[in-house]
Design a protein around this motif. Structure first.
Motif, PDB file in Angstrom:
ATOM      1  N   LEU A  32      90.864  13.007  92.813  1.00 38.12           N
ATOM      2  CA  LEU A  32      89.885  14.074  92.674  1.00 38.12           C
ATOM      3  C   LEU A  32      88.758  13.703  91.723  1.00 38.12           C
ATOM      4  N   ALA A  33      89.077  12.938  90.690  1.00 34.32           N
ATOM      5  CA  ALA A  33      88.070  12.522  89.702  1.00 34.32           C
ATOM      6  C   ALA A  33      88.603  11.319  88.940  1.00 34.32           C
ATOM      7  N   ARG A  34      87.660  10.523  88.394  1.00 30.29           N
ATOM      8  CA  ARG A  34      88.030   9.317  87.657  1.00 30.29           C
ATOM      9  C   ARG A  34      87.314   9.333  86.311  1.00 30.29           C
ATOM     10  N   TYR A  35      88.039   8.927  85.272  1.00 31.83           N
ATOM     11  CA  TYR A  35      87.484   8.915  83.919  1.00 31.83           C
ATOM     12  C   TYR A  35      87.819   7.583  83.251  1.00 31.83           C
ATOM     13  N   PRO A  36      86.871   6.665  83.155  1.00 33.93           N
ATOM     14  CA  PRO A  36      87.119   5.405  82.449  1.00 33.93           C
ATOM     15  C   PRO A  36      87.505   5.676  80.997  1.00 33.93           C
ATOM     16  N   LEU A  37      88.448   4.881  80.476  1.00 31.87           N
ATOM     17  CA  LEU A  37      88.954   5.055  79.113  1.00 31.87           C
ATOM     18  C   LEU A  37      88.388   3.951  78.238  1.00 31.87           C
ATOM     19  N   SER A  38      87.286   4.234  77.589  1.00 31.50           N
ATOM     20  CA  SER A  38      86.600   3.237  76.775  1.00 31.50           C
ATOM     21  C   SER A  38      87.262   3.102  75.401  1.00 31.50           C
ATOM     22  N   LYS A  47     101.921   6.043 100.119  1.00 28.96           N
ATOM     23  CA  LYS A  47     100.492   6.194 100.413  1.00 28.96           C
ATOM     24  C   LYS A  47      99.670   5.372  99.428  1.00 28.96           C
ATOM     25  N   ALA A  48      98.791   4.528  99.935  1.00 30.18           N
ATOM     26  CA  ALA A  48      97.913   3.751  99.062  1.00 30.18           C
ATOM     27  C   ALA A  48      96.882   4.685  98.433  1.00 30.18           C
ATOM     28  N   VAL A  49      96.759   4.630  97.117  1.00 28.40           N
ATOM     29  CA  VAL A  49      95.817   5.489  96.401  1.00 28.40           C
ATOM     30  C   VAL A  49      94.412   4.917  96.567  1.00 28.40           C
ATOM     31  N   ALA A  50      93.519   5.714  97.101  1.00 33.56           N
ATOM     32  CA  ALA A  50      92.164   5.255  97.411  1.00 33.56           C
ATOM     33  C   ALA A  50      91.430   4.808  96.152  1.00 33.56           C
ATOM     34  N   GLY A  51      90.792   3.646  96.245  1.00 34.97           N
ATOM     35  CA  GLY A  51      89.996   3.143  95.134  1.00 34.97           C
ATOM     36  C   GLY A  51      90.791   2.480  94.036  1.00 34.97           C
ATOM     37  N   VAL A  52      92.119   2.351  94.228  1.00 36.40           N
ATOM     38  CA  VAL A  52      92.974   1.696  93.233  1.00 36.40           C
ATOM     39  C   VAL A  52      93.605   0.471  93.885  1.00 36.40           C
ATOM     40  N   SER A  53      93.367  -0.695  93.288  1.00 40.46           N
ATOM     41  CA  SER A  53      93.930  -1.918  93.854  1.00 40.46           C
ATOM     42  C   SER A  53      95.161  -2.405  93.111  1.00 40.46           C
ATOM     43  N   ASP A  54      95.315  -1.987  91.850  1.00 37.14           N
ATOM     44  CA  ASP A  54      96.420  -2.509  91.050  1.00 37.14           C
ATOM     45  C   ASP A  54      96.605  -1.659  89.800  1.00 37.14           C
ATOM     46  N   ASN A  55      97.786  -1.829  89.164  1.00 37.67           N
ATOM     47  CA  ASN A  55      98.072  -1.311  87.823  1.00 37.67           C
ATOM     48  C   ASN A  55      98.140   0.206  87.711  1.00 37.67           C
ATOM     49  N   LEU A  56      98.499   0.915  88.788  1.00 36.94           N
ATOM     50  CA  LEU A  56      98.816   2.330  88.677  1.00 36.94           C
ATOM     51  C   LEU A  56     100.076   2.452  87.827  1.00 36.94           C
TER      52      LEU A  56
END
Length: 311
Positions: A112-118, A71-80
């Motif tokens: 469910l949620a996304r958290y950028p890692l700054s 299953k393609a993960v929604a909103g992710v194009s690469d580097n999972l």
């Protein structure tokens, strides 16, 4: 120069047609062995006492059925890159390593949620430590960063969290590839992908992060030598129910299950087209985890999600 080359060529032995055919068959056979890693299996079978492909009482002991297939993960194009199960929330945590991001995911592969890692760099894996804590592994820096489970949306800033940096065989993009945690005994298992493959056991991780300097690092070269028959390691999972360590190989498309105290091989499964009714082997498996019911989750670059239920 041309005449010299002609003379040299003329001295080469003339092969009969059957000899050329034999040479071609051997060349193709050697390529196929390498392509499907038959050389790994042959070496293992010749050097290791017999072990069943899966043992009945092991983590891999039951038949699996594919429940979510590529299953393609929604909103992710690469580097999972890495995944871990959180039984307190009955969900998964996953990471991307470029751009660095933490994802909360359902067991069906929905974001469910996304958290950028700054401020984080090359985050390769995540494991749930219990007590509302996540551990993020930065590959190149050999750094382990402890992050509380986010309670609200928004970026997570590296300078806000405690970390350990372990300069073990540092060099290029060949650092910590996967992490798995044993909460009962405060042990973190860490794998290095290749050049060379490594499996480390870090004891006293949480105690040290909390301020008590009590860290011990074991290099399990003997486990790699005796029980791992694969060309790389891309993920590791510690299973609290069995006390076993599961290792994932991307290149060899294989999961190997080891005793968590002795390193003895318990079982293995090949993630090929025949596994769990897939029909097509898992490409470039980067992350792996099991939930508390024994279901298996695998993420694959660039952005694929798999779930395998136990029969």
């Amino acid at each position: 120069m041309i005449s010299v080359a002609k003379r040299a060529f003329s001295r080469l032995p003339v092969l009969r047609p059957w000899a050329w055919l034999l040479l071609l068959i051997l060349s193709v056979g050697a390529y196929q062995m390498r392509a499907v890693h038959l050389d790994d299996r042959l070496y293992y079978w010749l050097t290791t006492p017999a072990v069943s492909q899966w043992a009945p009482d092991s983590l891999l002991g039951r038949e699996y059925k594919t429940q979510v297939d590529a299953k393609a993960v929604a909103g992710v194009s690469d580097n999972l890159s890495g995944v871990s199960y959180d039984e307190q929330r009955d969900q998964l945590w996953a990471v991307l390593n470029n751009p660095e991001e933490l994802l909360a995911m359902s067991k069906d592969g929905e974001v469910l949620a996304r958290y950028p890692l700054s401020g984080f760099s090359d985050v390769e894996d995540v494991t749930y430590l219990g007590d509302g804590l996540l551990l993020l592994a930065e590959e190149r820096d050999h750094a382990l960063v402890v992050v509380p489970v986010p309670e609200r949306s928004g970026a997570l800033f590296r300078e806000d969290y405690r970390s350990l940096t372990l300069g073990i065989q540092r060099g290029g993009n060949e650092g910590f590839e996967g992490v798995g945690y044993d909460r009962a005994r405060d042990r973190l298992f860490v794998v290095k992908e290749h050049s060379p493959m490594k499996l480390y056991e870090i004891r006293g991780l949480k105690r040290s992060v909390n301020g008590s300097f009590d860290l011990e690092i074991l290099d399990h070269d003997d486990w790699i030598r005796d029980s791992v028959f694969a060309s790389d390691l891309s993920a590791v999972h510690f299973d609290a129910r069995t006390g076993h360590v599961a290792l994932l190989s991307d290149e060899s498309k294989r999961i190997m299950e080891l005793d968590g105290d002795t390193g003895e091989l318990i079982a293995y499964r090949d993630l090929d087209s025949e596994f769990a009714g897939l029909g097509k082997s898992v490409p470039q498996g980067e992350g792996m985890t099991f939930d508390d019911r024994g279901n298996l989750y695998i993420i694959s670059e660039p952005n694929l999600f798999y779930r395998f239920g136990r029969g």
